[in-house]
Each structure stands twice: as C-alpha cells, then as structure tokens.
Design an enzyme around this catalytic site. Structure first.
Site, mmCIF file in Angstrom:
data_model
loop_
_atom_site.group_PDB
_atom_site.id
_atom_site.type_symbol
_atom_site.label_atom_id
_atom_site.label_comp_id
_atom_site.label_asym_id
_atom_site.label_seq_id
_atom_site.Cartn_x
_atom_site.Cartn_y
_atom_site.Cartn_z
ATOM 1 N N TYR A 1 -11.477 1.451 10.374
ATOM 2 C CA TYR A 1 -12.662 1.948 9.654
ATOM 3 C C TYR A 1 -13.054 1.049 8.481
ATOM 4 O O TYR A 1 -14.012 1.324 7.792
ATOM 5 C CB TYR A 1 -12.478 3.407 9.196
ATOM 6 C CG TYR A 1 -11.223 3.691 8.396
ATOM 7 C CD1 TYR A 1 -11.140 3.362 7.051
ATOM 8 C CD2 TYR A 1 -10.129 4.303 8.992
ATOM 9 C CE1 TYR A 1 -9.990 3.623 6.337
ATOM 10 C CE2 TYR A 1 -8.980 4.582 8.282
ATOM 11 C CZ TYR A 1 -8.913 4.243 6.944
ATOM 12 O OH TYR A 1 -7.768 4.502 6.235
ATOM 13 N N LYS A 2 -12.303 -0.033 8.255
ATOM 14 C CA LYS A 2 -12.641 -0.957 7.170
ATOM 15 C C LYS A 2 -13.549 -2.047 7.761
ATOM 16 O O LYS A 2 -14.708 -1.796 8.050
ATOM 17 C CB LYS A 2 -11.362 -1.495 6.541
ATOM 18 C CG LYS A 2 -10.621 -0.370 5.791
ATOM 19 C CD LYS A 2 -9.248 -0.731 5.325
ATOM 20 C CE LYS A 2 -8.664 0.461 4.560
ATOM 21 N NZ LYS A 2 -7.217 0.410 4.435
ATOM 22 N N ASP B 1 1.132 -4.915 8.422
ATOM 23 C CA ASP B 1 0.008 -3.993 8.268
ATOM 24 C C ASP B 1 -1.254 -4.846 8.109
ATOM 25 O O ASP B 1 -1.413 -5.578 7.129
ATOM 26 C CB ASP B 1 0.237 -3.100 7.039
ATOM 27 C CG ASP B 1 -0.835 -2.023 6.903
ATOM 28 O OD1 ASP B 1 -1.967 -2.239 7.394
ATOM 29 O OD2 ASP B 1 -0.554 -0.978 6.285
ATOM 30 N N ARG C 1 -12.424 -3.738 -7.564
ATOM 31 C CA ARG C 1 -12.236 -4.460 -6.296
ATOM 32 C C ARG C 1 -13.564 -4.552 -5.556
ATOM 33 O O ARG C 1 -14.237 -3.554 -5.346
ATOM 34 C CB ARG C 1 -11.197 -3.730 -5.450
ATOM 35 C CG ARG C 1 -10.717 -4.529 -4.261
ATOM 36 C CD ARG C 1 -9.668 -3.770 -3.485
ATOM 37 N NE ARG C 1 -10.233 -2.622 -2.795
ATOM 38 C CZ ARG C 1 -9.591 -1.900 -1.876
ATOM 39 N NH1 ARG C 1 -8.331 -2.212 -1.571
ATOM 40 N NH2 ARG C 1 -10.160 -0.879 -1.289
ATOM 41 N N PHE D 1 0.843 -1.202 0.000
ATOM 42 C CA PHE D 1 0.000 0.000 0.000
ATOM 43 C C PHE D 1 0.882 1.257 0.000
ATOM 44 O O PHE D 1 1.881 1.319 0.722
ATOM 45 C CB PHE D 1 -0.879 -0.043 1.256
ATOM 46 C CG PHE D 1 -1.992 0.947 1.261
ATOM 47 C CD1 PHE D 1 -3.089 0.794 0.421
ATOM 48 C CD2 PHE D 1 -1.958 2.040 2.120
ATOM 49 C CE1 PHE D 1 -4.130 1.709 0.450
ATOM 50 C CE2 PHE D 1 -3.000 2.959 2.145
ATOM 51 C CZ PHE D 1 -4.087 2.799 1.305
HETATM 52 C C1 LIG Z 1 -6.465 1.591 4.456
HETATM 53 C C2 LIG Z 1 -5.015 1.301 4.667
HETATM 54 C C3 LIG Z 1 -4.211 2.164 5.407
HETATM 55 C C4 LIG Z 1 -4.793 3.425 5.974
HETATM 56 O O1 LIG Z 1 -3.875 4.275 6.544
HETATM 57 P P1 LIG Z 1 -4.367 5.582 7.328
HETATM 58 O O2 LIG Z 1 -3.104 6.237 7.726
HETATM 59 O O3 LIG Z 1 -5.198 5.171 8.487
HETATM 60 O O4 LIG Z 1 -5.134 6.425 6.365
HETATM 61 C C5 LIG Z 1 -2.897 1.807 5.618
HETATM 62 N N1 LIG Z 1 -2.382 0.659 5.094
HETATM 63 C C6 LIG Z 1 -3.135 -0.172 4.346
HETATM 64 C C7 LIG Z 1 -2.548 -1.432 3.812
HETATM 65 C C8 LIG Z 1 -4.474 0.127 4.098
HETATM 66 O O5 LIG Z 1 -5.214 -0.699 3.355
#
Ligand SMILES: *Cc1c(COP(=O)(O)O)cnc(C)c1O
Length: 400
Positions: A212-213, A189, A360, A124
């Site tokens: 939040y997911k 992560d 997705r 990511f």
């Molecule tokens: C959604 C997501 C994030 C989100 O990071 P924030 O700093 O909370 O915005 C980080 N890493 C991955 C792999 C994600 O899917």
C-alpha cells in the site's frame, strides 16, 4: 548556483515518466502529497478493476472461485516481476506483520542451529514487536543492536547464530542496505523499497513487504512473503488454503507444494486485484526509470534543504549519497512535530512525522512532479521563517 522553480519545471518537461501522473486520481492540485511512502495514491485503472471484480461477485457468486482461487500466487507472480524474484516464490497475503510471524517461525522450525533472534534498534516497531513475541513464546534471546541511522545496519552487525530481521530501506532515515552483502540468515523487510527501487530477490533467501506504499494497492492492502525455497519451510499457521488438495477435506494436514503453503485462510479477492494493478503500472513504467527519477527528485529536495532550510535549524536525517538512500528524505528539526502539523493545516503539504524529530517527505515518482518538491519546500521554508508552526495546537493525534 541557486536552484529555481524554472529548474524544477524544466526537469518536469523532460521527465519520461511525466504522463503516469494522469493515471492516478488527483482531486486537489493545490495539495502537495509527499506521503506516498505511507499510503500511495489510487490508480484510475485500479478503481475500474475493482468495479469489475465487484460485478463478478454479483454475477458469479461462488462460481467465481474457479478464477479467484489462484489470485494469491498469480498476484505474487505479477509482483515478482518488479521485485526481481522468480515465479512461484512470492505470495500476496496477510499483513507484513503476520507474514513476518509466519516466516520467522517457519525458519526457526526447520533450522534449529539458529538459536536466537536479532534486529537493529532503528528497525520499524512491528518487526521488533513480532520478534519480541516469538522470542518470549519460544524462550529465545532477542538481540537488538545499535546502528548509526545514517548508515543503517552493516553486514558485520549480524550475529552469527541468529535469525535476523532488517529493513532494506530504514523507515526513518531512508538508509539503503546492500542486501547481497549480508549473510543469508537475514529476513528482509522491503516495505520501503518495493515499487520504489530495483530489488534483486534472487540474491537473498527471505523477505516480506508492503503493497500500500509505493505499490499503490490501497489502505490495508495485503503484504507479500518471499521465500527462495518455500518447500524447505513449514508455516506455523496450518490453514485450509495452504493444504495440499484443499478440497479433499477429510485428509490430514499436508502443506501445499511451493509458496502456497504460506496461505492461511480465504484470500481477499478485491484487495488482490488492487495489488495486481499496482504491480502492473509499476512494471509498465519500469523500476529502473522509477529509481532514476526518484534519485533526481531526492537530490532536488536535498539541494533545497541546503539552500533554504539549514539556516532555519534543519539538519538532513538521510544519507547524502544517492545510492545509499531509498525514496524518502527526513528533515530533522527540534520542532518537527508542530512543523508537520502546520504543513498540513496551513500549507496544504502532506508529510509525516516520525519521532523524535523528523519531517519525512516521500517521493513517489509515478505521480510526484519536480515542481511539487520545489513548492513543498518553499512552503515549508516560508512557514518556518514566519513562525507559523508556533501558532498551532500541538496536541498529539492518534495517527502521525
Ligand atoms: C509500513 C511497514 C510495515 C507495515 O506492516 P503491516 O503489518 O502491513 O501494517 C511493516 N514494516 C515496515 C518496515 C513498514 O514500513
């Protein structure tokens, strides 16, 4: 034998988690929401809890801090239950990005034999950006290695003398890594696995993740940070909430014992209440049951891809073996971007687009029905068959 809508309805009829759907706010039954892996739905219990916390603020004012002060660790302990961690090892605070920054620096500071940083090309973006910034600031090399997106990173990819950051479930392909098989120099992560499948944090040393997911804590809800042995680490952000004996204000900085040392400033109490509710409803449903339903639903999705979509130019961008994928499925197509836009604008199906070529679709078993998966794929098939995606304005928007 072809999969039918009656098959999907039959699966819903015997689904042990079916009743959980009523615990979420769903205002539009026609809209098929397959994006709970970007932003989960609002649990009704969270809406009520937030009203109560707002009233607490109104009536108790600063006196409320007697109870609020422990919210980051109390919420961390509630979350620990659904991510297989021991109490006292999970802190809910800040964004994933900031938590990763804190954790990487804390580990480098205390483990000087880790002389470089590493991640995979498919990880990511925020993870890569944080590592790039830290590498520049500390004058370290950052190794970005290639992976086969359908396999995800493998233990042998991890460089020996590096602190490595990897995603447990790849955000695009959904490939699921076997964390316990990797060296303990990896920070995981968990953004796309927490709340969607069982994780055993006791088997690893460091992790960050998102609420939040799949944990349904709301837009911009704080992430979490996990360290199996937090007392061995020192945070790079020395804030007053991470200070031992915080209210003896004249003392020099001394890290608080345990995971609390990773707090920086004043925690967002409303958000933490939402995270606690999200963790609770997940624990109540049971993460094993959630995973079982998620697998059955991604299996249905893939069967319908094979039945209808392959012939329309789609390929599967996600591992076929259920134990090698998370809870979303990527369907690849040359025209993925206009197809995603058409799905939203013309078919009332909410996916997201992940470049360069993926539609997705996320499965959130607490509120996604089997028939939703069936109907979404049917609408997708019809739209592409009729060429509707060729009729829409393909201007790129700021959020995809
Ligand atoms: C959604 C997501 C994030 C989100 O990071 P924030 O700093 O909370 O915005 C980080 N890493 C991955 C792999 C994600 O899917």
């Amino acid at each position: 034998m072809a999969v039918t809508r009656a098959d999907a309805l039959a699966l819903d009829a015997k689904d042990p988690l079916a009743a959980f759907r009523e615990r979420f706010v769903i205002e539009d039954e026609h809209r098929l929401y397959l994006d709970g892996n970007s932003l989960g739905r609002l649990p009704k219990g969270t809406r009520e809890r937030l009203h109560r916390v707002i009233d607490e603020w109104g009536s108790e004012l600063v006196g409320g801090w007697h109870d609020w002060i422990d919210a980051p660790t109390r919420t961390g302990d509630a979350l620990a239950e659904v991510i297989g961690a021991d109490p006292g090892t999970v802190l809910v605070a800040d964004s994933v990005t900031v938590n990763l920054f804190k954790l990487v620096n804390a580990i480098l500071e205390t483990q000087p034999h880790l002389r470089k940083l590493a991640t995979d090309q498919d990880n990511f973006p925020t993870d890569r950006y944080v590592l790039e910034g830290i590498a520049r600031a500390r004058g370290l090399e950052l190794e970005i290695f290639d992976v086969d997106p359908l396999l995800g990173p493998q233990p042998s990819d991890v460089p020996e003398d590096a602190l490595t950051v990897l995603s447990h479930v790849a955000y695009r392909s959904g490939a699921l890594a076997d964390m316990a098989a990797f060296p303990d120099t990896v920070i995981w992560d968990l953004s796309h696995s927490a709340g969607a499948l069982p994780v055993d944090l006791r088997a690893i040393r460091y992790a960050v993740g998102c609420t939040y997911k799949y944990l349904n804590a709301g837009p911009g809800a704080t992430g979490f940070l996990y360290a199996r042995d937090p007392d061995a680490l020192v945070t790079p952000i020395q804030g007053w909430f991470g200070q031992a004996r915080q209210f003896e204000m004249e003392r020099p900085y001394e890290p608080a014992p345990g995971i609390t040392r990773f707090l920086a400033g004043t925690p967002p109490i409303l958000v933490l209440a939402a995270v606690e509710e999200g963790a609770r409803i997940t624990a109540e449903a049971g993460i094993e049951a959630i995973r079982e339903k998620s697998i059955a639903q991604t299996e249905l999705l893939i069967a319908l891809h094979d039945q209808w979509l392959q012939a329309l130019g789609f390929t599967l961008g996600t591992p076929r073996e259920p134990h090698l994928r998370g809870s979303h499925v990527s369907l690849r197509h040359e025209e993925a971007w206009p197809i995603c836009k058409a799905l939203i604008e013309r078919a009332d199906v909410i996916p997201d687009f992940r470049g360069p070529d993926s539609v997705r679709l996320g499965i959130a078993p607490l509120y996604t029905r089997f028939v939703d998966v069936y109907d979404a794929l049917e609408r997708l098939r019809d739209l592409v068959e009729r060429g509707v995606h060729r009729e829409i304005d393909v201007a790129v928007s700021r959020v995809t």
